[in-house]
Design a protein around this motif. Sequence first.
Motif, mmCIF file in Angstrom:
data_model
loop_
_atom_site.group_PDB
_atom_site.id
_atom_site.type_symbol
_atom_site.label_atom_id
_atom_site.label_comp_id
_atom_site.label_asym_id
_atom_site.label_seq_id
_atom_site.Cartn_x
_atom_site.Cartn_y
_atom_site.Cartn_z
ATOM 1 N N LYS A 164 52.098 27.369 -3.317
ATOM 2 C CA LYS A 164 51.147 27.491 -4.427
ATOM 3 C C LYS A 164 51.858 27.614 -5.776
ATOM 4 C CE LYS A 164 47.451 29.549 -1.735
ATOM 5 N NZ LYS A 164 46.623 30.721 -1.492
ATOM 6 N N GLY A 165 53.201 27.623 -5.746
ATOM 7 C CA GLY A 165 53.972 27.700 -6.985
ATOM 8 C C GLY A 165 53.965 29.073 -7.629
ATOM 9 N N LYS A 166 53.790 30.125 -6.827
ATOM 10 C CA LYS A 166 53.656 31.481 -7.360
ATOM 11 C C LYS A 166 54.962 32.276 -7.392
ATOM 12 C CE LYS A 166 49.088 31.338 -7.572
ATOM 13 N NZ LYS A 166 48.401 31.305 -8.840
ATOM 14 N N LEU A 167 56.047 31.716 -6.879
ATOM 15 C CA LEU A 167 57.284 32.485 -6.751
ATOM 16 C C LEU A 167 58.323 32.090 -7.794
ATOM 17 C CD1 LEU A 167 57.589 32.457 -2.879
ATOM 18 C CD2 LEU A 167 56.422 34.100 -4.348
ATOM 19 N N LYS A 168 59.084 33.085 -8.242
ATOM 20 C CA LYS A 168 60.146 32.858 -9.228
ATOM 21 C C LYS A 168 61.526 32.891 -8.574
ATOM 22 C CE LYS A 168 56.831 32.865 -12.140
ATOM 23 N NZ LYS A 168 56.093 31.630 -12.148
ATOM 24 N N CYS A 169 61.636 33.539 -7.415
ATOM 25 C CA CYS A 169 62.923 33.654 -6.720
ATOM 26 C C CYS A 169 62.654 34.114 -5.287
ATOM 27 C CB CYS A 169 63.803 34.674 -7.450
ATOM 28 S SG CYS A 169 65.407 34.939 -6.680
ATOM 29 N N ILE A 170 63.354 33.518 -4.329
ATOM 30 C CA ILE A 170 63.225 33.920 -2.931
ATOM 31 C C ILE A 170 64.529 34.588 -2.514
ATOM 32 C CG2 ILE A 170 62.958 33.089 -0.558
ATOM 33 C CD1 ILE A 170 61.232 30.836 -1.692
ATOM 34 N N ILE A 171 64.393 35.698 -1.799
ATOM 35 C CA ILE A 171 65.555 36.441 -1.319
ATOM 36 C C ILE A 171 65.467 36.484 0.198
ATOM 37 C CG2 ILE A 171 66.816 38.622 -1.364
ATOM 38 C CD1 ILE A 171 64.288 38.122 -4.048
ATOM 39 N N ILE A 172 66.495 35.965 0.864
ATOM 40 C CA ILE A 172 66.529 36.033 2.326
ATOM 41 C C ILE A 172 67.805 36.749 2.748
ATOM 42 C CG2 ILE A 172 65.138 33.953 2.644
ATOM 43 C CD1 ILE A 172 67.700 32.432 3.363
ATOM 44 N N ALA A 173 67.721 37.417 3.882
ATOM 45 C CA ALA A 173 68.892 38.098 4.421
ATOM 46 C C ALA A 173 69.918 37.056 4.847
ATOM 47 C CB ALA A 173 68.486 38.970 5.610
ATOM 48 N N ASN A 174 71.185 37.349 4.603
ATOM 49 C CA ASN A 174 72.219 36.389 4.996
ATOM 50 C C ASN A 174 72.400 36.350 6.509
ATOM 51 O OD1 ASN A 174 73.700 38.763 5.338
ATOM 52 N ND2 ASN A 174 75.024 38.377 3.578
ATOM 53 N N ASP A 175 71.765 37.301 7.230
ATOM 54 C CA ASP A 175 71.794 37.298 8.688
ATOM 55 C C ASP A 175 70.440 36.876 9.270
ATOM 56 O OD1 ASP A 175 70.689 39.651 7.704
ATOM 57 O OD2 ASP A 175 71.780 40.977 9.068
ATOM 58 N N LEU A 176 69.658 36.134 8.478
ATOM 59 C CA LEU A 176 68.364 35.615 8.919
ATOM 60 C C LEU A 176 68.571 34.554 10.000
ATOM 61 C CD1 LEU A 176 65.258 35.567 8.314
ATOM 62 C CD2 LEU A 176 65.732 33.731 6.709
#
Length: 103
Positions: free
Chosen positions: A33-45
């Motif tokens: 939906k274009g609502k995010l400015k930055c995504i953070i994921i765990a490096n152990d995902l």
Amino acid sequence: MNNREKALNLLGLATRAGKTVSGTDIVLAKLKKGKLKCIIIANDLAENSRGEIEAALKAHPTPLVDVFTEAELSQAVGKKRKVLALTDRGFAKTLLDKIKEGV
């Protein structure tokens, strides 16, 4: 306090301010939906979750941060989390600046 700690504190502050969303499904829905400015994921995902997010980013380019572990993210936001995203431009810019400076 080093930049890594500052960045993690910023994530906690953003969460308390209601400027984050978390969980793979919610993050992917908000991304589309274009609502995010930055995504953070765990490096152990897990690889399949990482692949799902990276595929969605091709259609909806958004900055991706993967320098923190699940334990660090969970401690920062006060809940067990591997995937979260910032919905506020100011928090996102500050976080990305901290990471560029080195975490």
